[in-house]
Structures are given as structure tokens and as C-alpha cells.
Design a protein around this motif. Structure first.
Motif, mmCIF file in Angstrom:
data_model
loop_
_atom_site.group_PDB
_atom_site.id
_atom_site.type_symbol
_atom_site.label_atom_id
_atom_site.label_comp_id
_atom_site.label_asym_id
_atom_site.label_seq_id
_atom_site.Cartn_x
_atom_site.Cartn_y
_atom_site.Cartn_z
ATOM 1 N N ARG A 1 -54.075 85.551 14.380
ATOM 2 C CA ARG A 1 -53.671 86.582 13.419
ATOM 3 C C ARG A 1 -52.674 87.561 14.041
ATOM 4 N NH1 ARG A 1 -57.474 87.565 8.450
ATOM 5 N NH2 ARG A 1 -56.781 85.574 7.626
ATOM 6 N N LEU B 1 -48.846 87.981 12.915
ATOM 7 C CA LEU B 1 -48.357 89.267 12.414
ATOM 8 C C LEU B 1 -47.136 89.714 13.212
ATOM 9 C CD1 LEU B 1 -49.219 91.428 10.325
ATOM 10 C CD2 LEU B 1 -50.553 92.509 12.135
ATOM 11 N N ALA C 1 -44.110 87.522 12.398
ATOM 12 C CA ALA C 1 -43.605 87.822 11.053
ATOM 13 C C ALA C 1 -42.774 89.106 11.064
ATOM 14 C CB ALA C 1 -44.761 87.946 10.063
ATOM 15 N N VAL D 1 -39.470 88.358 12.718
ATOM 16 C CA VAL D 1 -38.572 87.556 11.866
ATOM 17 C C VAL D 1 -37.840 88.466 10.868
ATOM 18 C CG1 VAL D 1 -38.497 85.788 10.048
ATOM 19 C CG2 VAL D 1 -39.759 85.344 12.151
ATOM 20 N N ALA E 1 -48.025 78.319 17.475
ATOM 21 C CA ALA E 1 -47.675 76.926 17.164
ATOM 22 C C ALA E 1 -48.770 75.968 17.646
ATOM 23 C CB ALA E 1 -46.341 76.568 17.807
ATOM 24 N N LEU F 1 -51.737 73.952 15.660
ATOM 25 C CA LEU F 1 -51.909 72.499 15.727
ATOM 26 C C LEU F 1 -53.384 72.154 15.959
ATOM 27 C CD1 LEU F 1 -50.336 69.804 15.723
ATOM 28 C CD2 LEU F 1 -50.159 70.009 18.205
ATOM 29 N N ILE G 1 -55.149 72.483 12.691
ATOM 30 C CA ILE G 1 -54.850 71.347 11.810
ATOM 31 C C ILE G 1 -55.660 70.112 12.235
ATOM 32 C CG2 ILE G 1 -53.042 69.741 11.061
ATOM 33 C CD1 ILE G 1 -51.055 72.131 11.345
ATOM 34 N N PHE H 1 -58.451 68.177 9.790
ATOM 35 C CA PHE H 1 -58.271 66.836 9.232
ATOM 36 C C PHE H 1 -59.001 65.746 10.001
ATOM 37 C CE2 PHE H 1 -54.609 69.110 7.442
ATOM 38 C CZ PHE H 1 -54.791 68.799 6.102
ATOM 39 N N TRP I 1 -52.894 76.525 1.001
ATOM 40 C CA TRP I 1 -53.604 76.101 2.225
ATOM 41 C C TRP I 1 -52.907 74.865 2.819
ATOM 42 C CZ3 TRP I 1 -55.987 71.592 3.776
ATOM 43 C CH2 TRP I 1 -56.843 71.685 4.896
ATOM 44 N N PHE I 2 -52.614 73.922 1.941
ATOM 45 C CA PHE I 2 -51.963 72.678 2.373
ATOM 46 C C PHE I 2 -50.552 72.947 2.895
ATOM 47 C CE2 PHE I 2 -50.397 68.248 1.421
ATOM 48 C CZ PHE I 2 -51.260 67.620 2.307
ATOM 49 N N ARG J 1 -50.345 74.054 6.494
ATOM 50 C CA ARG J 1 -50.462 72.966 7.474
ATOM 51 C C ARG J 1 -49.142 72.221 7.618
ATOM 52 N NH1 ARG J 1 -54.569 76.110 6.538
ATOM 53 N NH2 ARG J 1 -56.232 75.713 8.018
ATOM 54 N N GLY K 1 -46.511 74.494 9.024
ATOM 55 C CA GLY K 1 -46.888 74.747 10.414
ATOM 56 C C GLY K 1 -46.381 73.653 11.335
ATOM 57 N N VAL K 2 -46.560 72.407 10.914
ATOM 58 C CA VAL K 2 -46.091 71.282 11.732
ATOM 59 C C VAL K 2 -44.558 71.269 11.801
ATOM 60 C CG1 VAL K 2 -46.022 68.765 11.944
ATOM 61 C CG2 VAL K 2 -48.141 69.883 11.292
ATOM 62 N N LEU L 1 -43.561 74.016 14.080
ATOM 63 C CA LEU L 1 -43.879 73.682 15.477
ATOM 64 C C LEU L 1 -42.660 73.036 16.132
ATOM 65 C CD1 LEU L 1 -45.924 73.252 17.846
ATOM 66 C CD2 LEU L 1 -46.652 71.181 16.717
ATOM 67 N N ALA M 1 -40.082 79.539 7.702
ATOM 68 C CA ALA M 1 -40.674 80.648 8.453
ATOM 69 C C ALA M 1 -41.112 81.768 7.513
ATOM 70 C CB ALA M 1 -39.686 81.178 9.492
ATOM 71 N N LEU M 2 -40.257 82.118 6.546
ATOM 72 C CA LEU M 2 -40.599 83.227 5.650
ATOM 73 C C LEU M 2 -41.739 82.872 4.703
ATOM 74 C CD1 LEU M 2 -37.157 84.862 4.802
ATOM 75 C CD2 LEU M 2 -38.994 85.799 6.204
ATOM 76 N N HIS N 1 -44.113 80.623 5.231
ATOM 77 C CA HIS N 1 -45.317 80.548 6.058
ATOM 78 C C HIS N 1 -45.783 81.954 6.453
ATOM 79 C CE1 HIS N 1 -47.854 78.200 8.980
ATOM 80 N NE2 HIS N 1 -47.844 79.356 9.622
ATOM 81 N N GLY N 2 -44.848 82.774 6.889
ATOM 82 C CA GLY N 2 -45.183 84.124 7.353
ATOM 83 C C GLY N 2 -45.714 85.015 6.246
ATOM 84 N N PHE N 3 -45.038 85.007 5.097
ATOM 85 C CA PHE N 3 -45.480 85.901 4.016
ATOM 86 C C PHE N 3 -46.761 85.413 3.349
ATOM 87 C CE2 PHE N 3 -42.852 89.607 3.438
ATOM 88 C CZ PHE N 3 -41.826 89.351 4.331
ATOM 89 N N LEU O 1 -49.309 86.820 5.619
ATOM 90 C CA LEU O 1 -49.494 88.257 5.373
ATOM 91 C C LEU O 1 -50.316 88.485 4.100
ATOM 92 C CD1 LEU O 1 -45.900 89.567 6.231
ATOM 93 C CD2 LEU O 1 -47.958 89.813 7.625
ATOM 94 N N TRP P 1 -52.643 86.420 2.970
ATOM 95 C CA TRP P 1 -54.042 86.118 3.310
ATOM 96 C C TRP P 1 -54.689 87.264 4.071
ATOM 97 C CZ3 TRP P 1 -53.715 80.314 5.272
ATOM 98 C CH2 TRP P 1 -53.617 79.470 4.153
#
Lengths: 130, 131
Positions: free
Chosen positions: A27, A31, A34, A37, A81, A85, A88, A92, B24-25, B28, B31-32, B35, B82-83, B85-87, B90, B92
Motif C-alpha cells: 500500500r 501510494l 502514484a 507519477v 512489482a 507478482l 497474483i 491463481f 480486480w481482474f 492483475r 500489474g503484469v 511489471l 499506470a494511471l 492501475h494507480g487510481f 487509490l 480501493w
């Protein structure tokens, strides 16, 4: 406000072990990244006002305090990152919950060396080492 | 391991969809993607080029040079993923800690406004920069 603080306090004091520390750090780093960015989009926007204006903005990032924050940024992105992972994988692939501690140390095995290398590259010029 | 696999099979319930399930999906999936594209961007800028060597000319070469179209596409993808995912993150966090409905709605509306402003600024910079 008291409500927000009490739910935040519960989130911090809950004794959940490695998974809980991973969550808190996920978290915090999320934060932090973000917020950076948003700042980064604003600083890059200045490129539209020409070379002189952009150089002045870039100069703000060269002071030692900003270089130290840069190390935190790099660590945050890499941690977020690779811990992401891990999340994730655990989402799954259910049997991975039985090796969750190993996964947690594996995350640090990747994050720590990468962060230290990046910290060297970032801080060495500040101390005149490179 | 046999016992484990019997005990913890994947959930049998059907995937029902809905906004929050997709959110939620999406976290993920993005995120990948991030990464790769965010970590490569970060390592390239901070270890490859190094921040002290970044100048106006570096940005111009990146976006206007022979690899311009590639980097503009890369940066638009990075900006968008990025935005979003990031927002969503925020959002959540807001739901977890700000329980009063009025404040919760206010903070989320503010996040949406900031999201729209910064994605607009970012896309404008990447697309319309011409040296």
C-alpha cells in the motif's frame, strides 16, 4: 476523520506476520509511486514550454534530497512489482499458499539486489564516487 | 502435495463479472503489463541513461527521432496502464479507510477529476510534442 484513523490503526496493528507486512508495504509503495507519477506527468508537461523551462524543472531533481527520494522511488516500484507478482501467483495458484513464506523471501531476493544496484547508480554521483 | 491439491482446488463458482470483479481482474492484468513496461522504463531511465544525463534533447530524440513512433506508443501505454492501475488502487484505499458516505464520494470524485486532468496532460504531452 476519527473513523478513518481508527480503521487505519486497525490495519497497522493487526498481527498478520509476513503477509501483513507485505500488504502494508504494498500500500505504502503504491501510494508513493502514484503520487510520483502525478508529479512526473506535471514535470514532463513543462517540455511543451520549451528547452529553458524544462531544464529548470529537471534541475529540481538534481539536489541530494531528491536523489535520495529517487532511491525510495526505485525501491517502491521494484517492490510493488514483485510483491504484486507474488499476490497474483497466490491468487491463481492455490497450492502456493503453502510456500508463501518462501515466496516472500524470494521477493526480497529480487528486490534488494536490484534496489542496491540502482541506489549505487543514483547516489554515487552525489558523493562524487563515480 | 496430493492432500493440498485435494484440499485447495480452484473455486468452482462461475465467473459472474460486474464492475468490481473486472476491476480486480484488471489490477492483475495491468500489474503484469506494468511489471514489464514500468520496470523497464524505470531501470532504463535511472540506470541506463541516468537521471543526471536527461535533457531536453534526450526527450526530443526519444519522441521525434527514428524510434519516435515506438517510444510514443510505449509511453502512451505506460501512461494509461499506470494511471488506471494507480487510481484504482487509490479508490480501493479510499473505500478501506474513509467510511463516511459523503466523504467517501467526495474523495473518489476528486480522484476522478485528478485522473482526468493528469491523463489529459500526459497524453497531450506525448502526442503533440514535436520538438
Amino acid at each position: 476523520m476519527g473513523n478513518a484513523i481508527s480503521s487505519l490503526w486497525k490495519g497497522i496493528t493487526y498481527k498478520g506476520g509476513p503477509g501483513h507486512y507485505a500488504f502494508i508495504l504494498h500500500r505504502l509503495t503504491g501510494l508513493g509511486v502514484a503520487l510520483f507519477v502525478i508529479l512526473h506527468i506535471v514535470d514532463n508537461f513543462v517540455v511543451m514550454f520549451g528547452e529553458d523551462a524544462f531544464s529548470e524543472v529537471l534541475h529540481l531533481y538534481s539536489n541530494p534530497v531528491m536523489r535520495l527520494l529517487e532511491v525510495f522511488l526505485i525501491f517502491s516500484v521494484i517492490y510493488h512489482a514483485f510483491n504484486g507478482l507474488r499476490v497474483i501467483i497466490m491468487d491463481f495458484w492455490a497450492p502456493s499458499s503453502h510456500v508463501q513464506r518462501t515466496l516472500w523471501w524470494l521477493v526480497w531476493g529480487i528486490v534488494l539486489p536490484l534496489s542496491l544496484i540502482a541506489a549505487w547508480f543514483t547516489l554515487a554521483p552525489v558523493f562524487g564516487l563515480r | 502435495m496430493e492432500i493440498i491439491n485435494k484440499e485447495y482446488g480452484l473455486p468452482k463458482e462461475k465467473f459472474k463479472g460486474g464492475f468490481e470483479t473486472w476491476a480486480w481482474f484488471f489490477m492483475r492484468i495491468s500489474g503484469v503489463v506494468l511489471l514489464f513496461i514500468a520496470v523497464i522504463h524505470l531501470l532504463w531511465m535511472h540506470i541506463g541513461i541516468q537521471v543526471e544525463n536527461i535533457t531536453y534533447d534526450v526527450v526530443r530524440d526519444r519522441w521525434i527521432g527514428p524510434w519516435g513512433p515506438f517510444w510514443k506508443t510505449y509511453d502512451i501505454a505506460l501512461l494509461t496502464f499506470a494511471l488506471m492501475h494507480g487510481f484504482n488502487g487509490l479508490r480501493w484505499i479510499t473505500d478501506d479507510y474513509i467510511k463516511k458516505p459523503g466523504w467517501n464520494a467526495f474523495v473518489k470524485a476528486l480522484l476522478l477529476v485528478i485522473f482526468l486532468i493528469v491523463i489529459g496532460m500526459g497524453a497531450y504531452t506525448v502526442i503533440s510534442f514535436n520538438g
